[in-house]
Design an enzyme around this catalytic site. Sequence first.
Site, PDB file in Angstrom:
ATOM      1  N   ASN A   1      10.654  -7.332  10.750  1.00 41.65           N
ATOM      2  CA  ASN A   1      10.952  -6.299   9.624  1.00 41.65           C
ATOM      3  C   ASN A   1      12.343  -5.957   9.749  1.00 41.65           C
ATOM      4  O   ASN A   1      13.079  -5.610   8.642  1.00 41.65           O
ATOM      5  CB  ASN A   1      10.346  -5.079  10.046  1.00 41.65           C
TER       6      ASN A   1
ATOM      7  N   ARG B   1       4.362  -1.719  17.534  1.00 42.78           N
ATOM      8  CA  ARG B   1       5.178  -1.277  16.544  1.00 42.78           C
ATOM      9  C   ARG B   1       6.321  -2.422  16.929  1.00 42.78           C
ATOM     10  O   ARG B   1       7.022  -2.908  16.074  1.00 42.78           O
ATOM     11  CB  ARG B   1       5.625  -0.041  16.536  1.00 42.78           C
TER      12      ARG B   1
ATOM     13  N   HIS C   1       9.126   7.471  16.605  1.00 44.80           N
ATOM     14  CA  HIS C   1       7.701   7.469  15.985  1.00 44.80           C
ATOM     15  C   HIS C   1       6.952   6.436  16.639  1.00 44.80           C
ATOM     16  O   HIS C   1       7.271   5.256  17.030  1.00 44.80           O
ATOM     17  CB  HIS C   1       7.837   6.815  14.688  1.00 44.80           C
TER      18      HIS C   1
ATOM     19  N   PHE D   1       0.721  -1.234  -0.004  1.00 45.14           N
ATOM     20  CA  PHE D   1       0.003  -0.056  -0.006  1.00 45.14           C
ATOM     21  C   PHE D   1       0.819   1.370  -0.064  1.00 45.14           C
ATOM     22  O   PHE D   1       0.653   2.073  -0.903  1.00 45.14           O
ATOM     23  CB  PHE D   1      -1.086  -0.026   1.214  1.00 45.14           C
TER      24      PHE D   1
ATOM     25  N   ARG E   1       1.516  -3.111  10.451  1.00 48.32           N
ATOM     26  CA  ARG E   1       0.942  -3.561  11.834  1.00 48.32           C
ATOM     27  C   ARG E   1      -0.483  -3.709  11.894  1.00 48.32           C
ATOM     28  O   ARG E   1      -1.015  -3.158  11.019  1.00 48.32           O
ATOM     29  CB  ARG E   1       1.090  -2.187  12.658  1.00 48.32           C
TER      30      ARG E   1
HETATM   31  N1  APR Z   1      11.787  -7.517  -0.378  1.00 52.74           N
HETATM   32  C1  APR Z   1      10.810  -6.623  -0.841  1.00 52.74           C
HETATM   33  N2  APR Z   1       9.392  -6.417  -0.516  1.00 52.74           N
HETATM   34  C2  APR Z   1       9.109  -7.222   0.677  1.00 52.74           C
HETATM   35  C3  APR Z   1      10.064  -7.901   1.210  1.00 52.74           C
HETATM   36  C4  APR Z   1      11.481  -8.175   0.984  1.00 52.74           C
HETATM   37  N3  APR Z   1      12.211  -8.847   1.543  1.00 52.74           N
HETATM   38  N4  APR Z   1       9.301  -8.427   2.276  1.00 52.74           N
HETATM   39  C5  APR Z   1       7.983  -7.951   2.305  1.00 52.74           C
HETATM   40  N5  APR Z   1       7.918  -7.037   1.176  1.00 52.74           N
HETATM   41  C6  APR Z   1       6.962  -6.524   0.542  1.00 52.74           C
HETATM   42  C7  APR Z   1       5.253  -7.135   0.755  1.00 52.74           C
HETATM   43  O1  APR Z   1       5.514  -8.228  -0.161  1.00 52.74           O
HETATM   44  C8  APR Z   1       4.620  -6.065   0.494  1.00 52.74           C
HETATM   45  O2  APR Z   1       4.044  -5.882  -0.679  1.00 52.74           O
HETATM   46  O3  APR Z   1       6.521  -5.251   1.310  1.00 52.74           O
HETATM   47  C9  APR Z   1       5.088  -4.794   1.123  1.00 52.74           C
HETATM   48  C10 APR Z   1       4.535  -4.028   2.285  1.00 52.74           C
HETATM   49  O4  APR Z   1       3.272  -3.829   2.139  1.00 52.74           O
HETATM   50  P1  APR Z   1       2.167  -3.679   2.780  1.00 52.74           P
HETATM   51  O5  APR Z   1       1.905  -5.131   3.476  1.00 52.74           O
HETATM   52  O6  APR Z   1       1.035  -3.129   2.097  1.00 52.74           O
HETATM   53  O7  APR Z   1       2.463  -2.571   3.837  1.00 52.74           O
HETATM   54  P2  APR Z   1       2.434  -1.146   4.081  1.00 52.74           P
HETATM   55  O8  APR Z   1       0.983  -0.905   4.422  1.00 52.74           O
HETATM   56  O9  APR Z   1       2.714  -0.792   2.632  1.00 52.74           O
HETATM   57  O10 APR Z   1       3.331  -0.677   5.188  1.00 52.74           O
HETATM   58  C11 APR Z   1       4.754  -1.107   5.114  1.00 52.74           C
HETATM   59  O11 APR Z   1       5.496   0.807   6.307  1.00 52.74           O
HETATM   60  O12 APR Z   1       4.267   1.922   7.860  1.00 52.74           O
HETATM   61  C12 APR Z   1       5.049   1.118   7.489  1.00 52.74           C
HETATM   62  O13 APR Z   1       4.363  -0.306   9.431  1.00 52.74           O
HETATM   63  C13 APR Z   1       4.469  -0.104   8.054  1.00 52.74           C
HETATM   64  O14 APR Z   1       6.509  -1.424   8.163  1.00 52.74           O
HETATM   65  C14 APR Z   1       5.315  -1.154   7.362  1.00 52.74           C
HETATM   66  C15 APR Z   1       5.574  -0.693   6.077  1.00 52.74           C
END
Ligand code: APR
Length: 311
Positions: A98, A91, A178, A13, A85
Site C-alpha cells: 500500500n 494491517r 488505528h 468497495f 486486508r
Molecule cells: N491507483 C488507483 N487505484 C488503485 C491503485 C492505484 N495505484 N491500486 C489499487 N487501486 C484500487 C483497486 O483497483 C481497487 O479498486 O483500489 C481499490 C481498492 O478497493 P478494494 O479492494 O475494494 O478495497 P477497499 O475495501 O475499498 O479498501 C481500500 O481502505 O479500509 C482500507 O484497508 C483498506 O487499504 C484498504 C483500503
Amino acid sequence: IRRRKISVIGAGFTGSTTALMLAQKELGDVVLVDIPKAENPTKGKALDMLEASPVQGFDANIIGTSNYEDTKDSDLVIITAGVARKPGMSRDDLVNINAGVVRSVTEQVVKYSPDCIIIVLTNPVDAMTYEVYRTSGFPKHRVIGQSGVLDTARFRTFVARELNVSVEDVSGFVLGGHGDDMVPLVRYSYAGGIPLEKLIPKDRLDAIVERTRKGGGEIVNLLGNGSAYYAPAASLVQMAEAILKDKKRILPAVAYLEGEYGYNDLYLGVPTILGGNGLEKVIVLDLTEEEKKALDKSAESVKSVMKVLQQ
Ligand code: APR
C-alpha cells in the site's frame, strides 16, 4: 460560485461507497479514479450512481476515470486506493504494497491539484498518511488520515445497543493508532451528557472497549473476503463535510504531530478541529499515567510499521 470538486482515488468497495455518499449529501461533484485496467468498471459505477440522482434527488456530477487530468483542481482528494486486508492478514502485512500505491497516487494528485486537502483511508492508515505527507510536500494541515471517526462510530454503536438509546446521543473518544492498540478514552465518553461510567457497569464497558478495538477484524472475519467499507465511507464523508462546509467540527483524525502529546514527526490519531483549512488544530489533553502508557504503546506500533517502510 461553483460546485466543489472531490476526487476519490480507488473505486473499490470503500471508494465507490464514499463517492455515492458524497453525492447524496451534495457535497460536490465527484471524480472516481482507479487503475487503467479498471477504467470501464469505474466509469460504469459512476454512471450507475449518477442515474440514482433523479430518484434520490441529488444534484452532483459523478464521473469514473483512470486519467488524473480529470481530477484537476480538486478541492478535496480522498485516497482509498490499495489492497484490503484479508483474513489472517494484519494491517502491517499490507504496509509495503500500500505504501507503493499511495506514493504513486499522491504524485499524480499533487500534479493536478496542488492546493487540495487530502484525506487518507488506505491502511495501515497512520503510516500511509505519513507517506502521503512526505510524498506530497504539502503542509501538515492539508494531509489528514481517517481512523478515529470510524473507531468512535463502532464504540458509539455498541454503547447505543447496550443502553437501547439513540446513537445520536452517544459520544465516544479514541486516541492513538488505528488498530488493536487504539486507546478508547471512556472517561471522555458520554450518553446524553452523562458519563458512560455512570450508566454501564465496568465489565460491560470493558467488553465494549475490547470489541471496539477489534472492530475491524470482526468485520474482516465475517466478510471472509475484504474489509469494512460502509462505516469507513461514512466516516470519510463526515470528515469531508466538516472541511468542505468549514464546520470546525471536533473530530478525531490522524494528524502530524510536532511535540503534541510528546511525539515528534509522527502521524497519530488525536482529537482535532476540522474546517475549511483542513486540520486546523490538534487538541491536547491531560492524560492519566495509564492512558499515556497505552498511547505510547500505540505510537510504538505505528513507529514499527514505519520502520518496515524504511527498510
Ligand atoms: N491507483 C488507483 N487505484 C488503485 C491503485 C492505484 N495505484 N491500486 C489499487 N487501486 C484500487 C483497486 O483497483 C481497487 O479498486 O483500489 C481499490 C481498492 O478497493 P478494494 O479492494 O475494494 O478495497 P477497499 O475495501 O475499498 O479498501 C481500500 O481502505 O479500509 C482500507 O484497508 C483498506 O487499504 C484498504 C483500503
